[in-house]
Each structure stands twice: as C-alpha cells, then as structure tokens.
Design a protein around this motif. Structure first.
Motif, PDB file in Angstrom:
ATOM      1  N   ALA A  65       0.849  -1.184   0.000  1.00 17.73           N
ATOM      2  CA  ALA A  65       0.000   0.000   0.000  1.00 17.73           C
ATOM      3  C   ALA A  65       0.887   1.238   0.000  1.00 17.73           C
ATOM      4  CB  ALA A  65      -0.909  -0.002   1.222  1.00 17.73           C
ATOM      5  N   TYR A  99     -11.468   9.968  -3.147  1.00 14.84           N
ATOM      6  CA  TYR A  99     -10.901   9.574  -4.421  1.00 14.84           C
ATOM      7  C   TYR A  99     -10.253  10.789  -5.070  1.00 14.84           C
ATOM      8  CZ  TYR A  99     -15.448  11.448  -5.724  1.00 14.84           C
ATOM      9  OH  TYR A  99     -16.555  12.237  -5.846  1.00 14.84           O
ATOM     10  N   TYR A 151      -8.901   6.242  -7.199  1.00 12.58           N
ATOM     11  CA  TYR A 151      -9.058   6.061  -5.764  1.00 12.58           C
ATOM     12  C   TYR A 151      -7.710   6.131  -5.038  1.00 12.58           C
ATOM     13  CZ  TYR A 151     -13.862   4.818  -6.595  1.00 12.58           C
ATOM     14  OH  TYR A 151     -15.181   4.861  -6.945  1.00 12.58           O
ATOM     15  N   SER A 152      -7.734   6.651  -3.819  1.00  7.47           N
ATOM     16  CA  SER A 152      -6.533   6.817  -3.002  1.00  7.47           C
ATOM     17  C   SER A 152      -6.518   5.793  -1.885  1.00  7.47           C
ATOM     18  CB  SER A 152      -6.488   8.230  -2.412  1.00  7.47           C
ATOM     19  OG  SER A 152      -7.354   8.305  -1.283  1.00  7.47           O
ATOM     20  N   LYS A 153      -5.445   5.822  -1.102  1.00  6.77           N
ATOM     21  CA  LYS A 153      -5.330   4.893   0.021  1.00  6.77           C
ATOM     22  C   LYS A 153      -6.324   5.212   1.133  1.00  6.77           C
ATOM     23  CE  LYS A 153      -1.544   7.359   2.418  1.00  6.77           C
ATOM     24  NZ  LYS A 153      -2.228   7.611   3.683  1.00  6.77           N
ATOM     25  N   GLU A 154      -6.924   6.411   1.096  1.00  5.86           N
ATOM     26  CA  GLU A 154      -7.904   6.781   2.115  1.00  5.86           C
ATOM     27  C   GLU A 154      -9.300   6.250   1.805  1.00  5.86           C
ATOM     28  OE1 GLU A 154      -6.859   8.113   4.741  1.00  5.86           O
ATOM     29  OE2 GLU A 154      -4.854   8.626   4.042  1.00  5.86           O
ATOM     30  N   GLU A 155      -9.501   5.725   0.614  1.00  6.94           N
ATOM     31  CA  GLU A 155     -10.814   5.223   0.251  1.00  6.94           C
ATOM     32  C   GLU A 155     -11.255   4.114   1.201  1.00  6.94           C
ATOM     33  OE1 GLU A 155     -13.237   5.961  -1.664  1.00  6.94           O
ATOM     34  OE2 GLU A 155     -14.329   4.134  -1.228  1.00  6.94           O
ATOM     35  N   GLN A 201     -11.619  -1.078   0.600  1.00  3.50           N
ATOM     36  CA  GLN A 201     -10.240  -1.533   0.478  1.00  3.50           C
ATOM     37  C   GLN A 201      -9.941  -2.088  -0.907  1.00  3.50           C
ATOM     38  OE1 GLN A 201      -9.122  -4.232   3.554  1.00  3.50           O
ATOM     39  NE2 GLN A 201      -6.983  -4.352   2.937  1.00  3.50           N
ATOM     40  N   ARG A 213      -8.325   0.516  -3.325  1.00  5.48           N
ATOM     41  CA  ARG A 213      -7.122   1.258  -2.969  1.00  5.48           C
ATOM     42  C   ARG A 213      -5.979   0.966  -3.933  1.00  5.48           C
ATOM     43  NH1 ARG A 213      -7.338   0.182   3.602  1.00  5.48           N
ATOM     44  NH2 ARG A 213      -9.212   1.427   3.991  1.00  5.48           N
TER      45      ARG A 213
END
Length: 839
Positions: free
Chosen positions: A653, A689, A822-826, A829, A832
């Motif tokens: 990640a 995102y 999409y980002s890692k904060e989405e 899971q 991501r």
C-alpha cells in the motif's frame, strides 16, 4: 317545502355519519390525505445531451433529462392554470451528489414567480423525494438548475407535480414500474443483409422530395467565406420544412458559429422526412466552430429520426492545429467537433432508420465522422473521410462507427443495431485511426466496396465487443503498417467495458489487401470467423508481417484465399500462434488456436508460406503452397509452456499519496482537514478519491502522487502498479500518463502545488522527462464503475536503489475529463492503489 321522504333520507345520512365518527376502528373520511398528481401535457428544456426532457415523465429511474451548465432549465406545461403545492423529484446519481435548483411558476409563460429558491436535493437518495414550495396558481412550472456538488451537469430522472394537500402533508404517488420493452422472438443465422427467415433484407429506397425545395439563401444565409453565422438561416429553413421537403445549400461556405437553441453541443437537428442537399460535395462547406472545449460536439444529429437523405456537401471545421499519427497518445492539438453526423435513438429507445448519407466529405473532427448507434437501415455511400484531428485512444479518429449498447445484447428490440451499410467510400489516412468500426452486439451490418489507405490501425475493425454476423467484402485496403487490414477481436479498454472477443460468424471475403502488417487478424477468442477468397499481395514494408494471422480464434475457416508476392523480411502467408490475450486485463482472451480449417488457399511467391506455432484440431488440406523463398511449411506444435512459479509476491500500500491542484495551490485534495470536518461539517478540500481534470491550455488541472517503500530491490522480478478508476459525468474515456519520479522528498501532509515535483508551476506540463521523470506508460479510464487498471513499472522500480518509489499520474492531453482515481484513504479496500511485487 321539504317532503317527508327527503327528510327521512337526510336523517338517515346524519345517523350514518355519527356512526362512522364514533365507532372505534373506523376512520373518518377526512383522516386520509390523498395526493393529487397533476397531469403534464408537455415538457421542454433549454438543452439536452441526448437524454431528453420527456424522460422525466416515464416514472423510470433508468432514464433522465440531462443538460450541462448553470441556469439550464426544464419546463412543464400543465395545460391550464391549476393550484400547485409541491414537487416530487428524483435526481440522477442522487446517491453520490447533491443537485442545486430553483423553482419558478407562471400562469402565462411570461411573468414568473419564484416559489422555491436555493433548493438542494436530498443527499444520498436515488428515489422520488418531495420538495415543498409556496402554494401558487400556475400553468407552467420551471426548474432552474445550477449543477451539482461534483460538476455542472443537471440530470433529473422523474418529475411529479402535485396540488396542495389539505393538511400540508407532502405525499408522493408510488412510481409506476416502466412497461417492459417489446422484444421480437427472432434468431439471426446468416451474415450480412439476411432476415431471420433467410430472405434477403433490401436496402431502403432513399427518401424522395415530393414537396418544396427550401433554399437557405431565402432565409438569410450568406454563402461567402466570411465570419457571418449562417446557422440561424439553416435552422429557419428546417423549421419551415415539412416531410417531403428538402433544405438546399447552393455553392458556398456556411459558417456554423452558434448551436441549437435547445442543445449547446449540436449545430443541426435532422428532421424526419426532410432531406438536406448541397449543390456538390466539392463546393458546399459546412464549417463548424466547435472545438475541444465543446464536449460531444455534433455538426448534425438524428435522435430517433427517419427517412432522410444528407447529400452533396462537405462537413469541416475551423481547426488549424497540427495533426498526429501517434495512436498511443491523444493529440494535444486536437480540435474540431467530436462528431460529424451523429445518428442514434431517441425518446423511448425509438431508433433512427432509413437514413442515407451520400456524396459527403467529413474532415477535421475528433472522434467519429459518422456514428450510427442503436439504429438500423442507415447507408453511408460515396463518402470521403480524412484528416481526423486525433488518432489516440478513447474512440478518436474513426471514419464510421456502427455500434449498439456496451455489454448489452439488444437483439430483437426496436433499437437493435443491424442492417447498416457502408459502401463505395474512401477512408484516407494517415490521419484516420480506424476507417470502419463495428462494436457492441451490432450484427448483420455490411461494409463493402470501400477503399482504405494508410490508416494508423486496423482499417476495418470488428472491435472485440460481441459484434456478430457482419459481412466485410470487396474492400481494397493498403498501407496499414502498424495494424491489420481487417481485425477481429481487440485488446484494450478497462473492465467491465474492456474489449475482448468479437461474436460468431463474421464473414470476410473477396477483399484485396496489400502492404499491411497483418492482412487479416483474428484473436482474443473470437469464434467461427469465415475468411474466404481474399487476395493479400505485395507486402514489402513491415518486417515479420503476416497475411492471415490466427491466434485464439476457435472454429476459424480459412479457405480459397490467394496470398502472393509478399516479400517483406519474415513475412508469413498464414500463421497460427499462441494468444497472450490482454496482458493488462488478466490475460483475458489468451489461448491457442483450436479447430482451425485451412483449405484451398494458394500461397505463392512470399517469404514464407504456412507457419503453425501452436494449436490443436487443425485441418490443413488441398492448399497450393509454392515458390516461397524461405519455407513453404513450418510446423512446430510445441505445447504452451506452463506458467512459471509465482515465487514470492508482495502487495504494498502507499505510504503516502496526494493530489495537488493548480487552482488551489495551497491545498492537497487527498488530505482531510480534521478541524473543518469536526462536528459533521464537510471539508470541501477532502476527497476519498482523486478527481483529475484539465483543460486545453493546461492552466487548470490536478496531479496525483503515490509513494511506496520497498526492501530488497535487487530481488524484484516484476512490479505492477494497480489503480482503481471510474469515469464521472459527461466522460466516456480519459487517457492519463504515468511517470516514475526520482524525487521522493515529499510528504502528503505538506505537499502543495508550489512544492510538488516535476511540473511547470503555471501548468500541468511535466518537466524533467527522461531525467527526473521517467515515462512509464499510459492508462485509460473508461468504465462507469470502479475498475482495475495495471501498469508495468518493473524497470523503474528496479532502478530505485533506495527502495523509495514515487509514481505520478497526470493528464498531459488536456482532455478536460472527469474521472476518479481512488486513493489509500478510500474506505473500500478493494479500490485502494497498490504495488504488486514478484520476487
């Protein structure tokens, strides 16, 4: 004087009323409030994108009216003055965004009163929602729309208008489920213009002029090549025309500087039964001023129209930029209208049909010269397609596209795409990506007797979208040096709308193909293609070219073809090889040739004759293979190697990711401000995102950064960067570039436009290319739902000895698209970003 009989009746009614009011469990008549839904006799709107205002009246949440911009409106006519109290509205994508609107009413259509101001749609709701407003007498109800919380699109799926209720309750009628569409129980079994019962399907007779000829000069058009807007005069002539009439354009140049009053993305709306004729295609010019900033711009459109002839004119534009032949990237100078002639279905899936496009030149457009969609019996003939302003991805640079609904078989429905014909036309490269293209379950269409020269990719492309029973014959194709003369099946796209196999029983015969990398190619699992009596000759340019190239194509029949005098180094007349499928989409379409019949072919005077590298159930007989300079036959049926051991795999990640924006240089759109979000207040700078946008002059835009940390770089065998993306409103496809950046000294907490690496500070142009920014490839986002997108970044990862990997995503094309990465904060899971490492 009241009679005794009437007095008894009155007394009885009085006792009955008392009984109803006092007996427990029986409600009084007035206890239940019934909504009074007012009938709507007509609906109009300021514009639409092909999603018509009438769609708001069908109680179907799957249809909509859409128009882009602020102060766009939709107007409902109640037929006479009635008391109105509240609305029932359903907004498209209401579960993902909030829409902004006002409501005005009028008794006469002239004087307007605002009865609801600064309306905001209910958050997170796709269904019908009640919106109260001031009770007022009205015949007309207008909804003024001002975009939504994501963009400036206005889209309403259902509208109800109600009278006030006695107690003020806002009660909605239940939506009536839409009536199921009628579907004919038909089965098509033979390719080409053949009806399901086996009879020949006749090409329609062109619409005849039985009425008036309306000369546009009489309506104020000026044929001089000047800046005067001639569109109002042309539209006035159409307005005056009735079925059987024709609108006539004498010799001259007609500037189209404006657009339809109800459609900001179209110049001319074709009209059923009314022809449009120029004096000749070489001296009548319709010049569009649409450019890349007009999304889906159309010179002409037919929405559910029929019995039309468009003839003897040139469709062109004011584009004066540079052309490109690079199929891997969109041309940064692209311009002109998106489409020349756009033919599709209208309200209620009513198709366009019986339309002839004859002796027309179409040039200086972005995507498709003629698009035939969800329609039938459209003929394009004696036309010339040339000089598309873009040949990159996302549907750019097609001559004619014949298509249905993506991933949806509409066979038997009224808007089934069938019986369309392209004939006797010229597709002149090099500024054409594909000449004629068929896709999306389109079937029983015909492409014949055309000339294709020097197209960038496959001249005739069965696009790997389940198209079946189409007939391709008697075409002359030459000079396709980086594609196939005729291609069946396709890689590319993104799941779930990725390309893959064509459908069954496409019939390719009697074509003449010369000097092309592949004469005819069938792959990706496309079944039961018949390749017959084609002539493939004089290939001298591309090394290792192939006459007929078969990969995963079960049931292909190759018979009675002539392949001769192809002397390019490594040329092979007929080659069967393993198909790797789409390596960017999980190797979909991979496999060996199977059940292939090669019979009756004459393969003479080439570099090589027949080469069989893989496959099973292959029948080769009665072929004449002679005088090929290296090998007449080469057969080496080694089994396909087993997959190697996956080894050690890691899924990393991002340790940091960010999105910077030139319009808000001090903000990071990937980072939430907890102070703004405290107490339930939304932080407008925070998105789960990444929404990447741009514009043509590159003074707007966003750039995404992802950082990974990896140990034991020297053990890496493969590194795949995986993202999830989807398209937003008004976007079908966006291509983004991926760079590896050697500057890892950034933090998602502090990064801004001013300190982020490798771009010009006044634009999104990438700096340090080849040095501190290494181009790794491009990705295409063209799915309306989240879909995986992979980029092989192995070489760059291996080169980063410190184990820190920064990857940069940027729209260098200025496509002005609206897509989500999409980002890692989405919270989901599965969407991501990640870096997949094989050691």
């Amino acid at each position: 004087m009241v009679s005794k009989h009437r007095s008894k009746i009155s007394f009885f009614l009085y006792l009955l009323l008392v009984f109803i009011l006092v007996i427990p469990g029986i409600p009084a008549f007035s206890a239940e409030v019934q909504p009074i839904k007012l009938p709507i006799v007509e609906v109009t709107a300021s514009g639409n994108d092909g999603n018509f205002p009438e769609n708001t009246l069908d109680d179907d949440l799957g249809t909509r009216w859409s128009s882009q911009g602020t102060e766009e409106w939709i107007l409902f006519d109640l037929g006479s003055v009635k008391e109105v109290g509240y609305l029932g509205l359903s907004f498209y994508n209401g579960d993902k965004r909030q829409s902004y609107f006002d409501v005005q009413v009028s008794v006469d259509g002239t004087e307007w009163k605002t009865v609801l101001q600064d309306g905001v749609s209910k958050e997170g709701d796709l269904g019908l929602v009640a919106y109260d407003m001031d009770d007022s007498p009205a015949r007309y109800v207008k909804i003024l729309c001002n975009g939504n919380s994501v963009n400036l699109w206005n889209s309403i799926t259902v509208t109800h208008i109600y009278s006030p209720t006695e107690n003020g309750e806002l009660i909605l009628e239940e939506l009536v489920p839409p009536k199921p569409e009628d579907r004919a129980d038909v089965t098509y079994t033979k390719p080409g213009l053949i009806n399901p019962d086996g009879t020949k399907h006749a090409i329609h007779e062109p619409n005849k002029v039985t009425g008036k000829t309306l000369n546009v000069l009489a309506y104020g058009a000026d044929p001089a090549d000047n800046q005067k807007d001639d569109l109002p005069a042309i539209l006035a002539a159409f307005e005056a025309a009735s079925p059987g009439d024709e609108v006539y354009l004498p010799k001259g140049t007609y500037n189209l500087n404006s657009h339809l009053p109800s459609d900001g993305a179209s110049h001319i709306a074709l009209k059923s039964g009314v022809n449009l004729r120029g004096e000749s295609k070489n001296n009548v010019f319709l010049v569009s001023n649409f450019d890349a900033d007009v999304l889906s711009g159309k010179v002409m459109r037919s929405y559910g129209m029929n019995n039309i002839v468009v003839s003897n004119l040139t469709i062109t534009s004011t584009f004066d930029g540079k052309y490109s032949t690079d199929s891997s990237k969109n041309n940064p100078d692209l311009g002109g209208p998106t489409f020349g002639i756009y033919i599709t279905d209208g309200v209620g899936n009513v198709p366009s049909y019986n339309i002839l496009v004859d002796h027309v030149i179409i040039e200086k457009y972005q995507r498709m010269g003629v698009r035939i969609e969800n329609s039938h019996d459209v003929v394009v003939q004696h036309a010339l397609f040339q000089n598309a302003t873009d040949v990159g991805g996302g549907g750019a640079g097609y001559g004619v596209s014949i298509q249905g609904v993506p991933k949806t078989d509409r066979t038997g429905y009224k808007n089934d795409t069938r019986y369309n014909v392209v004939r006797n036309s010229v597709f002149q490269g090099p500024y054409i990506r594909h000449g004629a293209l068929i896709q999306y379950y389109a079937h029983n269409n015909v492409v014949y007797n055309n000339t294709f020269e020097n197209t960038v990719l496959d001249s005739i492309d069965l696009h790997g979208e389940d198209e079946f029973l189409n007939e391709i014959y008697k075409n002359t194709i030459t000079g396709v040096l980086t594609g196939a003369g005729i291609g069946v099946g396709n890689t590319g796209g993104t799941a779930p709308t990725n390309h893959d196999a064509s459908g069954a029983y496409n019939y390719i015969h009697d074509n003449k193909i010369s000097n092309s990398r592949e004469g005819i190619k069938v792959h990706m699992g496309s079944p039961n293609t018949i390749i017959e009596k084609n002539m493939i000759t004089h290939t001298t340019g591309p090394a290792n070219a192939k006459g007929i190239y078969i990969q995963n194509a079960p049931g292909t029949i190759i018979r009675d073809n002539t392949i001769s005098n192809n002397t390019a180094p490594g040329f092979t007349g007929i080659q069967l090889s393993h198909d790797n499928g789409d390596t960017k989409a999980g190797k979909i379409g991979a496999g060996d040739p199977k059940n292939i019949t090669i019979t009756g072919n004459h393969i003479k005077g080439n570099t090589n004759g027949i080469r069989i590298e893989a496959g099973s159930e292959i029948i080769i007989h009665d072929n004449k293979v002679e005088k090929n300079t290296e090998n007449d036959f080469y057969i080496n049926l080694e089994s396909t190697p087993e997959e190697e051991s996956p080894g050690v795999q890691e899924e990393l990640a991002p340790v940091a990711d960010a999105l910077v924006d030139i319009e808000r240089p001090a903000s990071n759109y990937g980072l939430e401000n907890p102070e703004l979000s405290a107490g339930g207040t939304a932080d407008k700078n925070f998105y789960k995102y990444f929404n990447i946008k741009n514009n043509q002059d590159k003074t707007k835009g966003r750039i995404a950064y992802f950082k990974f940390e990896l140990a034991n770089i020297d053990q890496v065998k493969e590194a795949i960067f995986e993202l999830s993306g989807k398209t937003g409103s008004n976007t079908t496809s966006v291509e983004l570039d991926v760079f590896g950046v050697t500057n890892d000294n950034w933090s998602e907490e502090t990064i801004t436009w001013g300190n982020s690496p490798n771009h010009e500070k006044e634009s999104v142009l990438v700096t340090g290319i080849g040095e501190s920014a290494i181009y790794l490839g491009s990705i295409t986002v063209d799915s309306a739902e989240p879909a995986k997108i992979n980029v092989d970044v192995t070489d760059f990862v291996r080169s980063q000895s410190d184990g820190k990997i920064t990857l940069m995503i940027v729209d260098t094309k200025g496509q002005n698209g609206n897509i989500n990465i999409y980002s890692k904060e989405e919270s989901n899971q599965n969407n991501r970003p990640s870096l997949h490492i094989k050691k």
